[in-house]
Design a protein around this motif. Sequence first.
Motif, PDB file in Angstrom:
ATOM      1  N   HIS A 175       0.836  -1.195   0.000  1.00 34.27           N
ATOM      2  CA  HIS A 175       0.000   0.000   0.000  1.00 34.27           C
ATOM      3  C   HIS A 175       0.876   1.253   0.000  1.00 34.27           C
ATOM      4  CE1 HIS A 175      -3.423   2.604   0.808  1.00 34.27           C
ATOM      5  NE2 HIS A 175      -2.735   3.152   1.794  1.00 34.27           N
ATOM      6  N   GLU A 176       1.936   1.261   0.783  1.00 38.11           N
ATOM      7  CA  GLU A 176       2.858   2.395   0.803  1.00 38.11           C
ATOM      8  C   GLU A 176       3.598   2.501  -0.523  1.00 38.11           C
ATOM      9  OE1 GLU A 176       4.581   3.124   5.121  1.00 38.11           O
ATOM     10  OE2 GLU A 176       4.531   0.985   4.660  1.00 38.11           O
ATOM     11  N   ALA A 177       3.922   1.356  -1.119  1.00 32.07           N
ATOM     12  CA  ALA A 177       4.576   1.369  -2.422  1.00 32.07           C
ATOM     13  C   ALA A 177       3.664   1.985  -3.479  1.00 32.07           C
ATOM     14  CB  ALA A 177       4.970  -0.053  -2.820  1.00 32.07           C
ATOM     15  N   TRP A 178       2.361   1.659  -3.415  1.00 25.83           N
ATOM     16  CA  TRP A 178       1.408   2.228  -4.369  1.00 25.83           C
ATOM     17  C   TRP A 178       1.271   3.737  -4.160  1.00 25.83           C
ATOM     18  CZ3 TRP A 178      -0.566   1.911  -8.826  1.00 25.83           C
ATOM     19  CH2 TRP A 178      -1.765   2.548  -9.164  1.00 25.83           C
ATOM     20  N   GLY A 179       1.284   4.170  -2.914  1.00 29.78           N
ATOM     21  CA  GLY A 179       1.226   5.604  -2.632  1.00 29.78           C
ATOM     22  C   GLY A 179       2.424   6.339  -3.217  1.00 29.78           C
ATOM     23  N   LEU A 180       3.618   5.737  -3.109  1.00 33.08           N
ATOM     24  CA  LEU A 180       4.812   6.334  -3.692  1.00 33.08           C
ATOM     25  C   LEU A 180       4.684   6.416  -5.209  1.00 33.08           C
ATOM     26  CD1 LEU A 180       7.760   7.325  -3.612  1.00 33.08           C
ATOM     27  CD2 LEU A 180       8.472   4.919  -3.656  1.00 33.08           C
ATOM     28  N   LEU A 181       4.190   5.346  -5.824  1.00 37.34           N
ATOM     29  CA  LEU A 181       4.016   5.334  -7.277  1.00 37.34           C
ATOM     30  C   LEU A 181       3.082   6.461  -7.720  1.00 37.34           C
ATOM     31  CD1 LEU A 181       3.572   2.218  -9.509  1.00 37.34           C
ATOM     32  CD2 LEU A 181       2.060   4.168  -9.798  1.00 37.34           C
TER      33      LEU A 181
END
Length: 312
Positions: free
Chosen positions: A4-10
């Motif tokens: 979820h944090e990775a998607w937010g960064l993307l």
Amino acid sequence: MSVHEAWGLLCRMFVRGAPVLRATMSPRELAASSLLGSAIRPAAINHQNVLCPYCNLHQGEVFGDGCGGKICRCPECGSIPLGSQDVDALVLNEEWLRQKLRMALEINSRDGIDQVGQGIWRLGDSRSTPVILVRNLNDLLRNPGLLEGLRVRDGNLRVITPRPMGQTTHPFAQDIEWLVLEDRFAFYGGAISFIESSDKRSAVLPHETADVRYGPFAVDFRSVVLPGHGHVNLTEAQAAVFSALWSFKGEPMRAERIMAKAGLKSEKPIDVFKVKAKDKDKPGADLPLMSYRELVVTQRREGLYAMPCACL
């Protein structure tokens, strides 16, 4: 570190639309980037100015040190040696993002991706509905007629954009489905999945055009552009009041003449904009009233009402 944090960064990298220096990324962002795989890649950056690797606060010009290396001349710290890690950057693989969004929405692979403007792409058709990807929602709100040229036979549209800070209400006409990038999609296992919504608003509300013809109003006065909120849909009575006020071209008029022109029995124009008790908790229920207060000037003592934008 979660996906979820990775998607937010993307999503943040898509909004930025430019390489991000590793030196400016937090430890959690660096950890998140390791989960994104081929979604991001190393990038070349402008080496004329970089963030000072010592204070991480100021930009400094880059010069050679005379020994084959480079230094950053920070206005606060002076000359600071630069290592390779200080100019490393990451950038979103936007072609990867567009292709994965197409797959998530089951867009026919025979449909190509067309760039129709700066930061605006037509991804293809999902269930016979054109899908538009936009980097910046405000670009569309400043030019509400842009989407009209992308419709197919006056059909619906699906628009994917990141959510701007502070944007909570639906910004478009009711026949345009807003797919918030951060909320309606998720990253998992190297792919993007689409999250279905239980919101049936587009199925039960009538067709409203997003085309602006009269100042901030649609051709039938059934929607109005409210700064900071986008398109606000209006009832027939509210549209009739705005249409009547527009017809007077900004001249102050008494309430009874306005309401007669609108064909309504209410005593004052504001009556049809008041929020009913049963609707007070509904998101966006107060937007028509906000539009009225933004556009209509009232001279209470004289009992006169005018809409200045109609005389422009």
